[in-house]
Design an enzyme around this catalytic site. Structure first.
Site, PDB file in Angstrom:
ATOM      1  N   GLU A 133      -4.655  -8.809   0.499  1.00 51.64           N
ATOM      2  CA  GLU A 133      -5.264  -8.582   1.867  1.00 51.64           C
ATOM      3  C   GLU A 133      -6.848  -8.741   1.573  1.00 51.64           C
ATOM      4  O   GLU A 133      -7.165  -8.153   0.854  1.00 51.64           O
ATOM      5  CB  GLU A 133      -4.937  -7.080   2.642  1.00 51.64           C
ATOM      6  N   GLU A 190       0.872  -1.289   0.056  1.00 49.23           N
ATOM      7  CA  GLU A 190       0.012  -0.017   0.133  1.00 49.23           C
ATOM      8  C   GLU A 190       1.049   1.404   0.124  1.00 49.23           C
ATOM      9  O   GLU A 190       0.692   2.355   0.653  1.00 49.23           O
ATOM     10  CB  GLU A 190      -1.047  -0.179   1.229  1.00 49.23           C
TER      11      GLU A 190
HETATM   12  C1  GAL Z   1      -4.488  -2.541   5.193  1.00 48.97           C
HETATM   13  C2  GAL Z   1      -2.866  -2.453   5.499  1.00 48.97           C
HETATM   14  C3  GAL Z   1      -2.620  -3.336   6.697  1.00 48.97           C
HETATM   15  C4  GAL Z   1      -3.684  -2.987   7.864  1.00 48.97           C
HETATM   16  C5  GAL Z   1      -5.049  -3.260   7.234  1.00 48.97           C
HETATM   17  C6  GAL Z   1      -6.068  -3.274   8.186  1.00 48.97           C
HETATM   18  O1  GAL Z   1      -4.764  -1.402   4.420  1.00 48.97           O
HETATM   19  O2  GAL Z   1      -2.245  -2.940   4.300  1.00 48.97           O
HETATM   20  O3  GAL Z   1      -1.300  -3.065   7.141  1.00 48.97           O
HETATM   21  O4  GAL Z   1      -3.407  -1.874   8.131  1.00 48.97           O
HETATM   22  O5  GAL Z   1      -5.282  -2.342   6.261  1.00 48.97           O
HETATM   23  O6  GAL Z   1      -7.239  -3.543   7.672  1.00 48.97           O
END
Ligand code: GAL
Length: 833
Positions: free
Chosen positions: A500, A424
């Site tokens: 993610e 990100e």
């Molecule tokens: C994402 C990020 C992660 C964590 C996650 C929580 O945007 O890459 O490190 O913060 O959100 O949902």
């Protein structure tokens, strides 16, 4: 993986003498102080009153929680925020900020000074400055990277002083980073002529059932004539290939060798077979240096329709993992990582994304040994920071070296399939004006072309439009199940996976009523239902999520429909210290996202993943638990996660009917426009595609029972939950029967009724006493709002349970006594061998 060995080689045929290469961990006998002693680098500094510690060591985790630590005023664009907000607990509400000094002694003989001596840090959090005998040796800012210094010229015969100064700044991290020498430190002692640290790269090619080509790139350093002998040894100890070459060294040299091995046993998820390549350097027939490299024979391919391991398409059933061990903090303990991985494998996990930085080297050894695929990730920031004092401060000076060292250290691990150059990164929003994506991509390719490069993009559209997503070999997208089909339509050559997924929140054994699914079509930028659960305990129905998140069902549906997506990495496998999203304000100090809580106990969601992912077991799990006195006579939904075709619910003998999963051919949430990165919210239709749901069940104390049937309607399994009677006693389950000296044993403590049923409302304190062969290390209970000190022997139960960690200090039996306000419990079964 590379290991030096101190083993005496007695290979008779070659009449070798003792190998001169040793790796000695320096873990005990460190002195530590949290005070900034300006002169502590000096050899004769008096550290007599400093604390005596063992490395790996985390100086902050033992301290008290306090929401004034490292409050961050920040606007998280990724979260859709438009104004800055104060975030407390983002870095765990622990005092990781500050200076830590470590000092130890290291003794060498005059003859050893003729050799080459290197100090190797597996990781030091952070901004390390290293001194030997008062002289400055070198520095390394990045807390997650392994690094080494040649200290030969700083040493003298006799006792030497090693001093390390570490410093963490406020707003340095988005999560709890830990503090101190939190990974191993070792001394590498070898002949002046030796294989360089991380100086081997073994790759495998042209793999068939009959044979495989093993290629070795080798870097050696030294002087004079020598013979380089390479031997490949199979897991049964048999030597299966060897070659030797005479060379004349004059400084550094690079060599390449090829070997053919017959009938290779492949490294695979189910059978993670490993080989060893032993490199020996001989002078006049005497071995002066040995270096072993563990590797696997396996092929990987990244195709448009999926990822292939040994020509078999594998879908990532992955989880992201932060590096901490909950109550034990960031100090690395191999057995605790194994504990985490066992739990993940039980859930069906086949891949880990090490978010968002390189892990301890042993973690990758364990992935190799357990057959778990891995993504090694370098950075969470490039030039543009997310926090005031994050890695962006070091990027320009250090990124090349840090990224290169990650690859050099890790490129022999068969488990690693991709190198991630970032997560990100903020440059997405500016279309990467400095072309950092291709800069980093090229660095990786210069060191390894056998694996794919990747990055995790949350702004899919920006990354696709700017070309960042196609600069890496395989793109990762975070939280975008609604647009996979559109990405394929608009960018047909992009290969991708979900780096993610998830983002629904839960705490173990907490249920909040009424349960509303369809109303949770949240808009981006709003913190969904935080006001509803002001106590910081979202229920377990997966109907509370962060604005960019969604319940697991949605990802399953999208990936089934778009089966070219390589799979997913759930955010996260385990809950972790810090990032208590969305409870940012003086409420919580750890995360809520994972199927397993911070102490390793399953939430209901664990069984959802298990039912979808684990192909080796049947699952029949339902919730809520059946001890809900306040719901007597009221309607509640009952949800069942199962591998069976259909099931029937009975409450005190009354049937609520048979349910089957109801999977629509096309998921209803797919976006019509690639610009609409639809996420957020969970509908009942999404739940019912992967779970059995009885929406209107009248709760009555007694027994709830679910009977599962096969397609033909035959009963195949049954499970039940009963209303717990009064809390009656403490039950202690030790997870391991036998441990090695120095290792940590983990106990799950539960308050149960007279029949042994968990009493899920017991929240009182207990005192913990450890005697015999161990000492108390830490405890926790999975409640993100609990701010009791993790390292003091008092712990409240949370919903009837808590977990205790003890560390063995000698051989013998461990006795654990717990004393709650009502009951006493004893367990004497863990043996230290
Ligand atoms: C994402 C990020 C992660 C964590 C996650 C929580 O945007 O890459 O490190 O913060 O959100 O949902």
């Amino acid at each position: 993986m590379k290991k030096y060995t101190s083993v005496i080689l007695l290979i008779c045929s070659l009449h070798f003498l003792a190998a001169q290469h040793s790796s000695v961990d320096i873990l005990r006998d460190w002195k530590f102080s949290n005070y900034d002693h300006g002169a502590a680098f000096q050899e004769n500094f008096n550290d007599a009153d400093w604390e005596h510690v063992t490395v790996p060591h985390d100086w902050a985790v033992k301290e008290d929680f306090n929401f004034t630590h490292d409050i961050q005023l920040t606007m998280v664009i990724q979260d859709g925020e438009t104004t800055p907000k104060y975030r407390t607990g983002r870095t765990g509400a622990l005092p990781y900020v500050g200076i830590g000094w470590y000092r130890t002694n290291y003794t060498v003989s005059a003859t050893e000074l003729e050799e080459n001596i290197e100090l190797l840090f597996d990781g030091a959090m952070s901004n390390a400055k290293v001194y030997v005998n008062g002289a400055y040796v070198g520095a390394r800012p990045f807390g997650y990277i392994s690094f080494h210094f040649d200290i030969t010229k700083f040493l003298k015969a006799g006792e030497n002083t090693i001093a390390v100064r570490l410093e963490n700044f406020n707003s340095q991290s988005r999560w709890y980073p830990g503090a101190g020498l939190y990974r191993k430190v070792s001394v590498q002692k070898r002949n002046k002529t030796h294989v360089k640290t991380w100086g081997t790269f073994v790759s495998t090619h042209q793999i068939t059932k009959k044979k495989a080509l093993v290629h070795l790139d080798l870097e050696v350093v030294g002087e004079g004539k020598c013979t380089i002998l390479n031997e490949i040894i199979a897991h049964d100890g048999k030597k299966i290939a060897q070659n030797s070459k005479d060379i004349s060294l004059n400084g550094e040299a690079k060599l390449s060798e090829n070997f053919k091995i017959l009938k290779p046993q492949l490294w695979d998820i189910k059978t993670p077979q490993l080989y060893t390549l032993k490199t020996s350097i001989l002078k006049n027939g005497t071995v002066v240096d040995t270096y072993t490299t563990t590797f696997g024979v396996r092929s990987i391919r990244f195709e448009l329709d999926g990822f292939y391991l040994n020509d078999e398409k594998i879908r990532f059933k992955g989880v992201n993992m932060h590096h901490d061990f909950g109550p034990v903090g960031a100090a690395f303990h191999k057995e605790l990582f194994i504990r985490q991985m066992k739990k993940m494998k039980e859930m069906g996990v086949n891949a880990i994304r090490f978010s968002h930085n390189p892990p301890a080297p042993e973690a990758l050894d364990i992935c190799d040994e357990m057959g778990i695929l891995a993504i090694d990730e370098a950075f969470d920031e490039w030039q543009l920071g997310k926090v005031l004092n994050g890695y962006s401060k070091h990027f320009d000076l250090w990124a090349k070296e840090d990224l290169s060292d990650m690859i050099l250290r890790d490129r022999n691990h068969p488990s690693i399939i991709m190198w991630s150059i970032g997560n990100e990164i903020m440059e997405q929003y500016q279309h990467d004006p400095n072309k950092i994506t291709s800069y980093l991509n090229t660095i990786v390719k210069s060191l390894d072309t056998t694996r794919a490069t990747t990055a995790g993009f949350n702004s899919a559209n920006n990354a696709l439009e700017s070309g960042m997503a196609s600069t890496v070999d395989v793109a990762g997208f975070n939280y975008k199940p609604g647009i996979y089909h559109k990405i394929r339509e608009h960018y047909p050559t992009i290969k991708f996976y979900a780096s993610e997924t998830g983002g629904s929140l839960s705490t173990r054994n907490s249920y909040k009523f009424p349960v509303v699914f369809d109303t949770l079509q949240n808009k981006r930028g709003t913190s969904v239902h935080t006001e509803l659960y002001a106590d910081g305990q979202p229920g377990n129905y997966e109907n509370t999520n962060v604005p960019w998140g969604y319940a697991p069902y949605k990802e399953f549906a999208s990936q089934e429909y778009n089966d070219f997506v390589y799979g997913e990495f759930v955010w996260t496998g385990y809950d972790y210290l810090g990032e208590p999203s969305p409870y940012h304000t003086a409420k919580s100090r750890s995360s809520y996202f994972a199927p397993v809580d911070m102490v390793g106990l399953e939430k209901d969601k664990f069984y959802l993943y298990k039912s979808e992912w684990n192909e080796d077991t049947e699952v029949l799990h339902f919730f809520p638990h059946w001890s809900l006195p306040e719901m007597k006579g009221k309607k509640i939904p009952v949800v069942c996660y199962t591998t069976y075709d259909k099931a029937e619910l009975f409450v005190n003998g009354k049937s609520y009917g048979i349910k089957t999963k109801n999977k629509p051919a096309i998921p209803e949430f797919l976006a019509t426009d690639i610009k609409k990165e639809a996420s957020g919210g969970t509908t009942m239709a999404q739940v019912e595609a992967y779970a059995l749901v009885w929406e209107q069940v009248i709760y009555e104390p007694g027994e709830a029972k679910i009977i599962a049937y096969n397609k033909k309607g035959k009963k195949v399994a049954e499970t039940r939950r009963v209303t717990a009677g009064k809390p009656h006693h403490i039950s202690i389950k030790n997870e391991t029967q036998i441990i090695q000296e120095g290792e940590v044993a983990v106990y799950v403590v539960s308050v149960v009724d007279k029949d042994g049923n968990l009493y899920p409302h017991y929240n009182k304190n207990m005192k913990i006493e450890v005697s015999g062969a161990a000492q108390f290390l830490a405890s926790g209970n999975g409640d993100p709002t609990n701010v009791q000190n993790l390292s003091k022997p008092t712990r409240a139960f949370f919903n009837g349970q808590a977990v205790i960690y003890v560390q063995s200090i000698a051989k013998g039996t461990i006795v654990l006594k717990t004393n709650s306000e009502d009951f006493e419990g004893t367990n004497t079964t863990v043996i230290v061998k």
